[in-house]
Design a protein around this motif. Sequence first.
Motif, short mmCIF file in Angstrom:
data_model
loop_
_atom_site.label_atom_id
_atom_site.label_comp_id
_atom_site.label_asym_id
_atom_site.label_seq_id
_atom_site.Cartn_x
_atom_site.Cartn_y
_atom_site.Cartn_z
N GLN A 34 7.68 10.24 -7.01
CA GLN A 34 7.20 11.46 -5.22
C GLN A 34 7.93 11.08 -4.14
N GLN B 94 8.36 5.46 -4.87
CA GLN B 94 7.03 5.86 -4.99
C GLN B 94 6.46 6.97 -5.88
N GLN C 98 0.86 -1.14 0.51
CA GLN C 98 0.28 0.20 -0.09
C GLN C 98 0.42 1.20 0.23
N PRO C 99 0.26 2.18 -0.35
CA PRO C 99 0.72 4.18 -0.17
C PRO C 99 0.65 4.27 1.02
N ASN C 100 2.23 4.74 1.91
CA ASN C 100 2.06 5.20 2.59
C ASN C 100 1.30 6.21 3.27
N LYS D 230 3.76 8.38 -8.33
CA LYS D 230 2.36 9.26 -8.44
C LYS D 230 1.36 7.94 -8.12
N ASP D 231 0.93 6.70 -8.51
CA ASP D 231 0.10 6.13 -7.80
C ASP D 231 0.14 5.54 -6.76
N GLY D 232 1.03 5.87 -6.10
CA GLY D 232 1.14 4.90 -4.77
C GLY D 232 2.46 3.70 -4.99
N ASP D 233 2.93 3.68 -5.94
CA ASP D 233 3.85 2.12 -6.26
C ASP D 233 4.55 2.96 -6.20
N TRP D 234 5.32 0.94 -5.36
CA TRP D 234 6.86 1.46 -5.01
C TRP D 234 7.56 0.85 -6.47
N SER E 248 0.87 17.21 -5.19
CA SER E 248 -0.05 16.10 -6.40
C SER E 248 -0.41 17.36 -7.58
#
Lengths: 584, 242
Positions: free
Chosen positions: B232, B210, B82-84, B212-216, B148
């Motif tokens: 990000q 990470q 998950q995104p933090n 901009k979709d929150g994925d690492w 963002s």
Amino acid sequence: MQRMACSFPDEVLEHVFSFVQCDNDRNAISTVCKSWYKIERWSRRRVFVGNCYAISPDMVIRRFPDVRSIELKGKPHFADFNLVPDGWGGYVAPWISAMAAAYPWLEEIRLKRMVITDENLELISKSFKNFKVLVLSSCEGFSTDGLAAIAANCRNLRELDLRESEVEDLSGHWLKHFPDDYTSLVSLNIACLGCEVSFSALERLVGRCPNLRTLRLNRAVPLDKLANLLRRAPQLVELGTGAYSSELRPDVFSNLSGAFSGCKELKSLSGFWDVVPGYLPAVYPICCRLTTLNLSYATIQSPDLIKLVGQCQNLQRLWVLDYIEDAGLDAVAASCKDLRELRVFPSDPYGPEPNVPLTEQGLVSISEGCSKLQSVLYFCRQMSNAALMTIARNRPNMTRFRLCIIEPGTPDYLTLQPLDVGFGAIVEHCKDLQRLSLSGLLTDLVFEYIGTYAKKLEMLSVAFAGESDLGLHHVLSGCEKLRKLEIRDCPFGDKALLANAAKLETMRSLWMSSCSVTFGACKLLGQKMPRLNVEVIDERGTPDSRPESCPIDKLYIYRTVAGSRFDMPGFVWTIDEDSAMRLS
Amino acid sequence: MRSMELQLGLALPVHSPLKLKGFDLNDHEVEVLNEPVASEPWSYSSGCLKGEKWVKNKRSSEEAFGDLPQITTFPLTLWNGQPNEDDDRKGEKKPHILDKKEEEENHVVGWPPIKSWRVKQLHQHHDHDQSGQINNADRTSAHHQRSSTGTGSSNSLYVKVKMKGVAIARKIDLRLYDSYQALTNSLITMFPNGRQNIDNDCASYALTYQDKDGDWLLAGDVPWQTFTESVQRLEILRNVDG
């Protein structure tokens, strides 16, 4: 005694007095006898008024009829940090009108934290035929139109310095108002202007003023134009660059580097907004001559900073961001043996955590390596008593020590004790300390140390410290040379203030905000002390609408011979002798 | 002569200490100060002075006098999932991303004591929404994370870089680099702890980011330009072998 004083003709005495420039000495001279008083007042050319409300323009003019240079300060220092509401005061207008009539030969006006309008600027430009110097430090209320008037009308202008003033940028064309035959510019500081000034006008101006020694550009001047300016003014002693960024191109670089090398007199550099590290080596050739370097807007990392500063062996003053890190300060301590003043500003002051490894260690290294260090302003996030004691023992010659630990109430990070003992060591060892700013976790004890040892202290800044009125009492009763005291968010109330009321007349001013002073105490002070203005600043409405025991928001007390001022806004209340509450 | 004295009184330095012993306005109303005013005990529980009434907490007492900063270790597994939440406030009850107004209210007015003009200059570095114009309304806070909505001409691309085991995160300006190699070279210098174990073989470390979709993701797979538009924040991970 009278016979001796009259044995020299006035002209001789006047000539002798002309060698005495210092205000305090001149004041002493004027008390010797009536005739010396008379001669001195007619020959005083320079007047400094530390608080524009302490005396009226007419009183100054009456005493000193032929002044050529005046310096005025307006708002309290905490106005710099938005603690003084807009509209509080500090208007220069009455001074300008009075001087326009009385001092046709006025040459210099220096203002700090005052409100000056375009009309005021225009009046200046038209009233004083020999006007030479205008310095506006942290001023506001004017626009580039006012600057245009100065440029157009002041034929003998030497210095225009707008240090950190808030200027309404209407247009960059004001610079074009300097006439084509105007050549006497010596110093121009427009670093605070947001808009682009007309660059061709700037180039021509710089090119035709052979005595130009100080040029501080604003951010809008691009790097690729800098070389041209430098080549037109190789005699420059002080330079502030504009934005220091551009695509990395070898031709631009070598042009710039060559231009810098041509400036053999350059001793001071500033500016450096938006730095691209690749262009820093362009200044390497002149680093060894630099005595002042202001990198406090340069967001470059420690390795680049180290490479730059490491070449500045003659540096006396360094202003830098905390990107320099402890490692960078170690390098400064090793290379800059002549350092007198260090200021380290925070790159991320509102962030909750440290973003760079800059700690108390950096300051300790500097104190060890730089034997001439006198003046420090240091923002950091941790401190220890041990470090402060080391710094104090290393540098007893320190005269200005301002430490800001970013989080209020932070204790010694090693022992979790308050930092009383550390600051105590500072005031005990640094016997000539004139200015001190405290931070961190502090009890009444630190004030006891200050009252006991800080006998030369003139200015003290306190925030989020102390436990009781005893703290304030120690300072007011112990610091004999205290002139300015500014306090915020401390548990100091009425007792110490009232017990030391007479002390307040020996000081320039006292500021207290978010403390525990009551309106009742303010009224009492105002009634009993006619030579003090006691201003209660409260935006919540009239203090009378709250119980007398309710703490007021902000208090500004200053000595004055001019009585209550007439330009107070609605949120300032003052009480005078007839014990009626006065609004403006 | 008296009026002259009065005028001169302002200018003359006071050489002798005050001897106005009888002049204590406390006599008029309040008791004379002859013993120390009782000081209130203060607690060490948080290591800082607990807020008394005199502390105008424009921010909540958790923030002003909360626990001493914890050293947060960044769990390896998080980059998979998950995104933090907002890292800066790990473990707090506050909602994660504070909007600008809330952030401003949570800061003490005029603290730290930095001149308003300097704060404005700082703002032009941190705030990506601006395009070089001085915004007078924006005085107190700076974005801690990349905005963002930040697009268009911005002068800098600040992103946070963390490394497991290193207490202090760094913030770097990606605009200063033009390739992955330049970035990793710089990061190696910035994180000295890493250098102890490195043998000039960057394969021991992995740079993750990470998007901009929150994925690492692992850095290096997409072209540099695409990377800078999407990143990000960054994290350096040690490859756990075996």
